[in-house]
Design an enzyme around this catalytic site. Sequence first.
Site, PDB file in Angstrom:
ATOM      1  N   TYR A  23      -9.290   3.850 -16.748  1.00 20.17           N
ATOM      2  CA  TYR A  23      -9.369   4.502 -15.429  1.00 20.17           C
ATOM      3  C   TYR A  23     -10.798   5.023 -15.200  1.00 20.17           C
ATOM      4  O   TYR A  23     -11.268   5.094 -14.075  1.00 20.17           O
ATOM      5  CB  TYR A  23      -8.331   5.623 -15.332  1.00 20.17           C
ATOM      6  CG  TYR A  23      -7.954   5.964 -13.912  1.00 20.17           C
ATOM      7  CD1 TYR A  23      -7.373   5.020 -13.074  1.00 20.17           C
ATOM      8  CD2 TYR A  23      -8.188   7.236 -13.396  1.00 20.17           C
ATOM      9  CE1 TYR A  23      -7.031   5.331 -11.767  1.00 20.17           C
ATOM     10  CE2 TYR A  23      -7.844   7.555 -12.093  1.00 20.17           C
ATOM     11  CZ  TYR A  23      -7.267   6.604 -11.287  1.00 20.17           C
ATOM     12  OH  TYR A  23      -6.937   6.911  -9.992  1.00 20.17           O
TER      13      TYR A  23
ATOM     14  N   THR B 153      -0.215  -2.109  -6.665  1.00 17.16           N
ATOM     15  CA  THR B 153      -0.846  -2.296  -5.351  1.00 17.16           C
ATOM     16  C   THR B 153      -2.149  -3.077  -5.572  1.00 17.16           C
ATOM     17  O   THR B 153      -2.553  -3.302  -6.715  1.00 17.16           O
ATOM     18  CB  THR B 153      -1.213  -0.944  -4.701  1.00 17.16           C
ATOM     19  OG1 THR B 153      -2.186  -0.304  -5.534  1.00 17.16           O
ATOM     20  CG2 THR B 153      -0.015  -0.034  -4.516  1.00 17.16           C
TER      21      THR B 153
ATOM     22  N   ILE C 207       1.690   2.502  -9.550  1.00 17.11           N
ATOM     23  CA  ILE C 207       2.469   1.655  -8.631  1.00 17.11           C
ATOM     24  C   ILE C 207       1.662   0.379  -8.421  1.00 17.11           C
ATOM     25  O   ILE C 207       0.439   0.445  -8.206  1.00 17.11           O
ATOM     26  CB  ILE C 207       2.670   2.364  -7.268  1.00 17.11           C
ATOM     27  CG1 ILE C 207       3.437   3.670  -7.434  1.00 17.11           C
ATOM     28  CG2 ILE C 207       3.375   1.451  -6.272  1.00 17.11           C
ATOM     29  CD1 ILE C 207       3.561   4.495  -6.153  1.00 17.11           C
TER      30      ILE C 207
ATOM     31  N   SER D  54       0.833  -1.214   0.000  1.00 15.80           N
ATOM     32  CA  SER D  54       0.000   0.000   0.000  1.00 15.80           C
ATOM     33  C   SER D  54       0.863   1.257   0.000  1.00 15.80           C
ATOM     34  O   SER D  54       1.898   1.316   0.681  1.00 15.80           O
ATOM     35  CB  SER D  54      -0.877   0.044   1.257  1.00 15.80           C
ATOM     36  OG  SER D  54      -1.846  -0.966   1.236  1.00 15.80           O
ATOM     37  N   ILE D  55       0.383   2.258  -0.732  1.00 13.62           N
ATOM     38  CA  ILE D  55       1.053   3.560  -0.674  1.00 13.62           C
ATOM     39  C   ILE D  55       1.024   4.075   0.766  1.00 13.62           C
ATOM     40  O   ILE D  55       1.982   4.689   1.237  1.00 13.62           O
ATOM     41  CB  ILE D  55       0.378   4.541  -1.654  1.00 13.62           C
ATOM     42  CG1 ILE D  55       0.698   4.104  -3.098  1.00 13.62           C
ATOM     43  CG2 ILE D  55       0.833   5.970  -1.410  1.00 13.62           C
ATOM     44  CD1 ILE D  55       0.007   4.907  -4.182  1.00 13.62           C
TER      45      ILE D  55
ATOM     46  N   LYS E  89     -11.404  11.130  -8.983  1.00 16.61           N
ATOM     47  CA  LYS E  89     -10.164  11.847  -8.626  1.00 16.61           C
ATOM     48  C   LYS E  89     -10.281  13.342  -8.946  1.00 16.61           C
ATOM     49  O   LYS E  89      -9.711  14.176  -8.249  1.00 16.61           O
ATOM     50  CB  LYS E  89      -8.957  11.234  -9.332  1.00 16.61           C
ATOM     51  CG  LYS E  89      -8.594   9.820  -8.869  1.00 16.61           C
ATOM     52  CD  LYS E  89      -8.260   9.747  -7.390  1.00 16.61           C
ATOM     53  CE  LYS E  89      -7.646   8.407  -7.020  1.00 16.61           C
ATOM     54  NZ  LYS E  89      -7.567   8.214  -5.556  1.00 16.61           N
TER      55      LYS E  89
ATOM     56  N   VAL F 263     -15.425   3.735   5.155  1.00 16.81           N
ATOM     57  CA  VAL F 263     -15.689   5.172   5.004  1.00 16.81           C
ATOM     58  C   VAL F 263     -17.050   5.492   4.385  1.00 16.81           C
ATOM     59  O   VAL F 263     -17.404   6.667   4.272  1.00 16.81           O
ATOM     60  CB  VAL F 263     -14.560   5.882   4.203  1.00 16.81           C
ATOM     61  CG1 VAL F 263     -13.233   5.794   4.914  1.00 16.81           C
ATOM     62  CG2 VAL F 263     -14.471   5.350   2.772  1.00 16.81           C
TER      63      VAL F 263
END
Length: 263
Positions: free
Chosen positions: A155, A193, A191, A19-20, A162, A65
């Site tokens: 995406y 993940t 990255i 994870s970032i 985003k 969340v």
Amino acid sequence: MNLLQGKKALIFGLANKNSIAWGIAQAFHQQGATLGFSYGIPQLERRVRPLAESLEVDFVEKCDVTSDEEIDLVFDKAAGHLGSIDILVHAVAFAKQDDLSGRFVNTSRDGFSMALDISAFSLVALSKRASGLMTDGGNILTMTYYGAEKAIPHYNVMGVAKAALEASVRYLAMDLGPDGIRVNAISAGPIKTLAAAGIAGFRKMLHYTSERTPLRRNVDQVEVGKTALWLCSDLASGVTGEVVYVDAGYHILGMPEPPEHWE
Ligand code: NAD
């Protein structure tokens, strides 16, 4: 240097060692911060606890969340455990796999709402609670991607989420600035993940960018962690409402490489 000595950071979005959020946690820990972790679903606890123990973190709480009740509960517990906090890291995103492949035009109403709720609104919801615990100013940091600004294959709805997230950063920065709270985003290059694995063709994306970025490579979690450290430390005391790129320079390119017949 101990850039975060005496600072307390609550980090949302830790799933595993890729994870970032883990890159950020390690950078913060190395610079003296006290950390608390929150993870999204019960199945992640067995991965997150050992990571927490390795950094002597004893505040580890589940929080979905999408639930205001769970968000309230985790911040109540944080208030009891940590008292005030100085830093909130939001490294949370989700979209249905069907919406991260194929055509954007087919995005469902349900999938659109879910992606926006989990990946963008959650920053606002967490910031509301976190700012209440930031008694001496603070820092809020979220994670975004270039797909907010430019259309990137597959995406899709996450790019829309985003874009909303980046706009939320600016509105939160304006709103919370008078309280001494800075709000920023890091726009990371691709990255590998868990979340990234949900994007169709992600491996090809990694390969594509590694050959074309100005640095001719991809970035990693450690590099994102170092920029997160800078943004959340006093070194960036004049920076708020920004999107800072950690993408080996990919976003500056107007044309990735000269066409072959130019050579
Ligand atoms: P990750 O899978 O390690 O982290 C995503 C996290 O979101 C997970 O911990 C997951 O449990 C959490 N999450 C999802 N739904 C949730 C919910 N309802 N409640 C609480 N938590 C929930 O992947 P990552 O790549 O480290 O992602 C962290 C952030 O970085 C995300 O915002 C992602 O969009 C962003 N980002 C990733 C990349 C990349 O290439 N990996 C690039 C730019 C930005």
